[in-house]
Design a protein around this motif. Sequence first.
Motif, PDB file in Angstrom:
ATOM      1  N   GLY A   1      -7.954  62.944 -13.435  1.00  0.00           N
ATOM      2  CA  GLY A   1      -8.562  61.674 -13.056  1.00  0.00           C
ATOM      3  C   GLY A   1      -8.928  61.732 -11.575  1.00  0.00           C
ATOM      4  O   GLY A   1      -8.134  62.174 -10.738  1.00  0.00           O
TER       5      GLY A   1
ATOM      6  N   HIS B   1     -10.028  56.219  -8.710  1.00  0.00           N
ATOM      7  CA  HIS B   1     -10.496  55.619  -9.967  1.00  0.00           C
ATOM      8  C   HIS B   1      -9.329  55.306 -10.888  1.00  0.00           C
ATOM      9  O   HIS B   1      -8.522  56.179 -11.192  1.00  0.00           O
ATOM     10  N   GLU B   2      -9.245  54.080 -11.331  1.00  0.00           N
ATOM     11  CA  GLU B   2      -8.196  53.697 -12.261  1.00  0.00           C
ATOM     12  C   GLU B   2      -8.798  52.723 -13.273  1.00  0.00           C
ATOM     13  O   GLU B   2      -9.475  51.765 -12.898  1.00  0.00           O
TER      14      GLU B   2
ATOM     15  N   LEU C   1      -7.164  55.437 -20.581  1.00  0.00           N
ATOM     16  CA  LEU C   1      -7.158  55.035 -19.170  1.00  0.00           C
ATOM     17  C   LEU C   1      -6.998  56.225 -18.243  1.00  0.00           C
ATOM     18  O   LEU C   1      -6.153  57.085 -18.459  1.00  0.00           O
ATOM     19  N   THR C   2      -7.812  56.246 -17.210  1.00  0.00           N
ATOM     20  CA  THR C   2      -7.657  57.292 -16.196  1.00  0.00           C
ATOM     21  C   THR C   2      -6.954  56.713 -14.984  1.00  0.00           C
ATOM     22  O   THR C   2      -6.986  55.504 -14.745  1.00  0.00           O
ATOM     23  N   LYS C   3      -6.264  57.587 -14.252  1.00  0.00           N
ATOM     24  CA  LYS C   3      -5.783  57.211 -12.919  1.00  0.00           C
ATOM     25  C   LYS C   3      -5.786  58.473 -12.074  1.00  0.00           C
ATOM     26  O   LYS C   3      -5.897  59.581 -12.618  1.00  0.00           O
TER      27      LYS C   3
ATOM     28  N   ARG D   1      -4.352  62.035 -13.079  1.00  0.00           N
ATOM     29  CA  ARG D   1      -3.830  62.082 -14.446  1.00  0.00           C
ATOM     30  C   ARG D   1      -4.544  63.203 -15.198  1.00  0.00           C
ATOM     31  O   ARG D   1      -5.755  63.378 -15.071  1.00  0.00           O
TER      32      ARG D   1
ATOM     33  N   SER E   1     -13.865  55.862 -13.489  1.00  0.00           N
ATOM     34  CA  SER E   1     -13.624  54.653 -14.284  1.00  0.00           C
ATOM     35  C   SER E   1     -14.798  53.697 -14.131  1.00  0.00           C
ATOM     36  O   SER E   1     -15.678  53.934 -13.312  1.00  0.00           O
TER      37      SER E   1
END
Lengths: 379, 379
Positions: free
Chosen positions: A313, A317-318, A344-346, A349, A379
Amino acid sequence: MKAFYGDLRLGILGGGQLGRMLIQQAINYNVTVKVLDPDREAPCRKLCDEFVVGSLSDYETVYNFGKKVDLLTIEIEKVNVDALEQLEREGVLVYPQPRVIRLIQDKGLQKQFFKENDIPTAEFQIISSPAELKNASIPFPYIQKLRRDGYDGKGVYKVVDESSLAKAFTEPSLIERWVDFEKEIAVIVARNESGEIKTFPMVEMEFNPEANLVEFLIAPSTLPHTVQQEAEEVAKNIASKLKIVGLLAVEMFLDKHGRILVNELAPRPHNSGHQTIEGNVVSQFEQHLRAIFDQPLGETDCLNNAIMINLLGEAGHEGPAVYKGIEKALKCPGVYIHLYGKALTKPFRKMGHVTIVDSDREKAIEKARYVQEILKVVS
Amino acid sequence: MKAFYGDLRLGILGGGQLGRMLIQQAINYNVTVKVLDPDREAPCRKLCDEFVVGSLSDYETVYNFGKKVDLLTIEIEKVNVDALEQLEREGVLVYPQPRVIRLIQDKGLQKQFFKENDIPTAEFQIISSPAELKNASIPFPYIQKLRRDGYDGKGVYKVVDESSLAKAFTEPSLIERWVDFEKEIAVIVARNESGEIKTFPMVEMEFNPEANLVEFLIAPSTLPHTVQQEAEEVAKNIASKLKIVGLLAVEMFLDKHGRILVNELAPRPHNSGHQTIEGNVVSQFEQHLRAIFDQPLGETDCLNNAIMINLLGEAGHEGPAVYKGIEKALKCPGVYIHLYGKALTKPFRKMGHVTIVDSDREKAIEKARYVQEILKVVS
């Protein structure tokens, strides 16, 4: 064991990407797969016969899950080992064995095991209290590691001098002499119940210093053959001493003097073996299945140069993941994309990985750098 | 189209082994997969996000299923095309296109298409009634084929002489001049929406005369390069004329005079491409996904000699399947087993396949014969 005969119920503790790729391979063998994971959105949720949401560290949850399967394996080692030991006593096959998981869960026990078995590793000292740390016998700089629950760079702290001590961990830990290493290398070894042992060819790793994660991995290695042979021997020796059933990933340092030092073990498929899916005769996932099903292990030769990139990730960006550059990446010959099904990305990750295969090593590296540049998870 | 971005709902008509292997590959691309199949025990039942039990030939069932997806594909061509056409009009992407499926469903239309487009094929005549058959212009012996619903050797009848006519089909059919062929060959070609076309290298097939099924397939072919080139050109030409989006398997005869004659088409992944999973840069399943997702097509080069064996239910055995010889087969290097998750075996049912890979072609053939001998599906 009656694997392949339709009725074998395989349980996997953990429903992340390693479990997902293990299931992807297990499809070939008619296995009934059940998965336990605390996250109801885990990557395996839709790919198994039964997905159970529950804690991996809770005795009752793990025990009850294990009672419904014939063979239990893991894709993460942070699991309730007491439950596994009870299941083993009650006749459930648990591979890797609970005693191996218990040993590896505790980096202190791991280090002691290395020492007792003459396995080369950096000098260390077990630390029980901040007072002990103050009087440590290892000179600065050194690495402090939590004995339990560290992963992907978490639970690791570099103690540079007296002043760093204020921020040092206070939980049970170990400290390790700083290794000024030349290269990080890894060997994945498999052992089946019959005692057959096979290693995958050694790989070289490159870390992303910011995320402290393997980011770029190259196989086969071009380091001297003697180094590769030694690394593979070390891995075989550990698997043999542990009598592990299943895969064991052995992460090592090659120091500036050409010495190999074992860093850490993982008793399961590992990030440093993803390139085996396209790069080797059998993949690490196939090999793990063969080992725990007590089948003959597969050949592990490299078919080609293969480079693995973790698709992390993007920093900053989350939220819901958007994959940029897939079309461009797929335009390159020999590029294989593996997305992990995480909604979901963070930042940092692990959202997927990409393997780049080419008969020309330099071209493979070039393509890998290009793919790394264009492929982004935002994201 | 927003493939890979998490939200794409892919529908597959048919839940058999082709769908299963397609899903196995689609796992890499974060696709939501829904499957429709009449058999609640179909091989895909546990591997998709939603499994719907229902008829593939019923308009309402196919229409309602299709309304819940963004992109619809098939793994069997016997589906309700009227429903697909309606879905297409309502904005659902349907690949291959309904008009292509409609054409290929009818062997008579297929043959007329070949004729109109100068695609080499055996001389034929459309037969509407038993009376027409009596006055056929093609000399004995010839092959009678039902226009619709024939598969795996069913719906095909060899008319040797006048006396065979009593047992001939009375439904709409076509008759085809008997081809005394040297070899059966096949080329799988892919075309994406942007019009990019790529073929897999030509393969040679060996049939089991008793079961009338592909039993043994060899890639790459060792037939003269000119034959391979011509076969690949024929396949490209058909894909281009059809403007198909997705995979097209083109089965051909090479006759004793070195002429190529197109036998049949299948607009989907095909039994003659299973060896691409381990034998080629990308597999037919990956290529089908890329084509229908309108992504760049992958390289198709053979990595090695690969032989594919269908694992058929043993004659005389019907009931819960038991797989014999798996351990022995896995002892051979380069042997890859794919079981299809079918609980019940019956004579000649496709229960799985095995791919044998070796850099030495003769060794590959030898290993394949050995695996064929030891690996059995009994009850």
